[in-house]
Scaffold this motif. Structure first.
Motif, PDB file in Angstrom:
ATOM      1  N   ARG A 320       0.854  -1.183   0.000  1.00 30.14           N
ATOM      2  CA  ARG A 320       0.000   0.000   0.000  1.00 30.14           C
ATOM      3  C   ARG A 320       0.889   1.231   0.000  1.00 30.14           C
ATOM      4  O   ARG A 320       1.986   1.234   0.570  1.00 30.14           O
ATOM      5  N   ASP A 349      -4.695   4.448   2.113  1.00 26.77           N
ATOM      6  CA  ASP A 349      -3.880   4.101   0.947  1.00 26.77           C
ATOM      7  C   ASP A 349      -4.436   4.743  -0.315  1.00 26.77           C
ATOM      8  O   ASP A 349      -5.646   4.689  -0.576  1.00 26.77           O
ATOM      9  N   GLU A 486      -6.711  -5.832   4.546  1.00 25.18           N
ATOM     10  CA  GLU A 486      -6.955  -4.576   5.260  1.00 25.18           C
ATOM     11  C   GLU A 486      -6.599  -4.712   6.744  1.00 25.18           C
ATOM     12  O   GLU A 486      -6.031  -3.792   7.342  1.00 25.18           O
ATOM     13  N   TRP A 489      -2.796  -4.616   7.027  1.00 19.34           N
ATOM     14  CA  TRP A 489      -2.268  -3.258   6.857  1.00 19.34           C
ATOM     15  C   TRP A 489      -2.546  -2.401   8.092  1.00 19.34           C
ATOM     16  O   TRP A 489      -1.703  -1.610   8.507  1.00 19.34           O
ATOM     17  N   PRO A 495       1.271   3.606   5.085  1.00 19.33           N
ATOM     18  CA  PRO A 495       1.551   3.310   3.681  1.00 19.33           C
ATOM     19  C   PRO A 495       2.913   3.875   3.279  1.00 19.33           C
ATOM     20  O   PRO A 495       3.382   4.866   3.846  1.00 19.33           O
TER      21      PRO A 495
END
Length: 522
Positions: A320, A349, A486, A489, A495
């Motif tokens: 990302r 992102d 997701e 992340w 990011p």
């Protein structure tokens, strides 16, 4: 609820849904013209309505594909009379319509335009809407057939559909139909998508719900099926024995514009990969359907989506990014965190790339690389099927440059068409081989102009033709694929930054380099 006589279901067809016209020779020779009907647009003052929906309605009328009594009703929080709404539509048509303006077409269309002021929780406004529709049935002969287009933020979907049910607007009388059209995003994760689907299906039957993914209305996307299943040239090679990998790219050269309120907290993966790119993957990888009706297409898309597998190491095979300030088109542009309305600490992102695999006999071992981003090198959407190298080349000794893999590239936008890359002999006395391309472009090969995606999709809604609309099962499966990414992340920092005007963060190049591959530069 039953469909109209013209839309009466045949054997094996879901109620209220018209058979796909591609399936019978008689239908192929006839234009697809909507029967008596009307369209109600909630959120009619928004950009989507102004730039896409209202011009698409006019273009359909201009092409003779709407009935003479077609009616358009706008619903929004504005103190407008019917004439004010008609003027707004007129201005949108003049600025954004694809076809030339014709006064006689406009006058006939404008006679059926009405506006209902109010908010989504306003009972009086929905009573007025019901009265307006009943009047249009008598004055314009719409037959009680209305589609409700929810061009509103997702948080308002439940309120609107419940109001439609509460005020008796969601059910037609006798042979008339009512349909709901819902714009993406369909939730923000699996749980919210399931909750939204439950609310919508409590009011409308599944075959009465049309989830819009405008990419599926594009001619080039529909041509994926024609390319694969109408040609013996490609299908025998469309498998793990010949394909090295597949890249699906949706790149934008713009930033978020005025969409900060929507985009921040959503990001590229939720905004594009969950719907557009996974739908393109499904069409690229699915088996041949038994027919091109909605049920057959959904069955094959669901099969392949169910076989999609995430990589074990999400840290190495997902990326990302977030654009920073830079130069684009000769102009200096701001970074994402400097855009109006964006939290300077945002971790949203603006670039996302994912490696996926498909666990079935056709695709086992073939990676599918999906990427999307804003402020990239140029605007392009494409599917690149990259073939394996020849096991042996007798021409290596005389080559002056290394041949790349053969590739078939389906260009979805902006220059719709198909390109094939292969090796060819360079003119001369030596046997020197160099990469060349063979190009098919829609604009050069056909005299017919391609309709805008929303024209096709709105017409399909009015016809009850659901083959280009994702079903709730596809939506939920797509969230099942994306949710673990997701969550990963969210637990692993920020990011990676990348300068505007480039092709994304370095980590995206590294991801493919791990597999001995590299991204195409469109």
């Amino acid at each position: 609820m039953s469909g109209s006589a013209a839309n009466a279901p045949g054997a094996g067809q879901i109620p209220g849904v018209r058979a796909n016209p591609l399936r019978t020779p008689q239908d192929r020779r006839l234009p697809r013209i909507a029967g008596p009907s009307g369209l109600v647009i909630f959120g009619v003052t928004g950009d989507l309505s102004r730039k896409k929906l209202m011009p698409a309605v006019y273009d359909l009328a201009n092409r003779g594909l709407l009935p003479p009594g077609f009616s358009l009703v706008g619903f929004a929080r504005r103190d407008w009379a019917h004439e004010d709404f008609a003027q707004v539509v007129h201005d949108s048509v003049m600025e954004h319509a694809r076809t030339p303006f014709r006064e006689e077409v406009w006058e006939q269309l404008a006679e059926g335009m009405r506006f209902v002021p109010g908010t989504f929780d306003d009972d009086v406004a929905f009573d007025t809407l019901r009265t307006t529709i009943e009047e249009l049935d008598k004055e314009r002969g719409t037959g009680g057939n209305f589609a409700f287009y929810l061009s509103v933020p997702p948080k308002f979907f439940p309120t609107v559909v419940r109001q439609l049910k509460k005020h008796g607007l969601s059910e037609g009388q006798g042979d008339s139909w009512r349909r709901a059209v819902i714009e993406k995003p369909f939730g923000h994760d699996l749980a919210s998508a399931q909750e939204l689907n439950a609310v919508v299906h409590d009011v409308f039957a599944p075959h009465e719900v049309f989830r819009i993914d405008h990419y599926l209305g594009k001619e080039t996307v529909q041509n994926i099926m024609a390319l694969r299943f109408a040609n013996t040239l490609f299908e025998p090679l469309w498998n793990r024995s010949y394909v090295d990998h597949v890249q699906i790219t949706m790149a934008e050269d713009i930033g978020i514009g005025g969409r900060a309120g929507y985009y921040d907290g959503i990001g590229s993966a939720r905004d594009v990969i969950q719907n557009h790119l996974l739908q393109l993957l499904a069409l690229t990888a699915m088996e041949e359907p038994s027919g091109f009706d909605a049920e057959s297409l959904v069955a094959e898309k669901l099969k392949v989506l169910s076989a999609v597998r995430l990589p074990q190491d999400l840290g190495r095979h997902t990326v990302r990014g977030q654009y920073t300030g830079g130069w684009q088109g000769g102009q200096k542009v701001a970074g994402y965190l400097e855009e109006d309305g964006i939290d300077p600490k945002s971790v949203t992102d603006t670039y996302a790339a994912i490696k996926l695999e498909i666990d079935n006999r056709r695709w086992a071992g073939v990676p599918f690389y999906l990427r999307t981003g804003k402020r990239l090198g140029r605007r392009v959407t494409e599917i690149a099927v990259v073939f394996q190298r020849a096991p042996y080349s007798p021409f290596d000794a005389t080559d002056t440059q290394e041949l790349r893999n053969n590739a078939l590239v389906i260009r979805v936008q902006p220059d719709e068409g198909v390109t094939i890359r292969f090796g060819s002999k360079v003119p001369g006395t030596q046997m020197e081989i160099r990469d060349v391309t063979m190009d098919f472009a829609y604009g050069e090969s056909f005299t017919e102009s391609s309709p805008e995606a929303y024209e096709r999709l709105i017409l399909d809604v009015l016809l009850g033709d659901a083959n280009l609309f994702p079903r709730h099962q596809e939506v939920e499966r797509s969230w099942e694929i994306l949710d673990p990414v997701e969550e990963f992340w969210a637990a692993h920092g920020r990011p990676e930054p990348y300068p505007a005007g480039t092709w994304g963060p370095q980590a995206a190049d590294d991801m493919l380099a791990l597999d001995g591959r590299s991204w195409r530069r469109p």
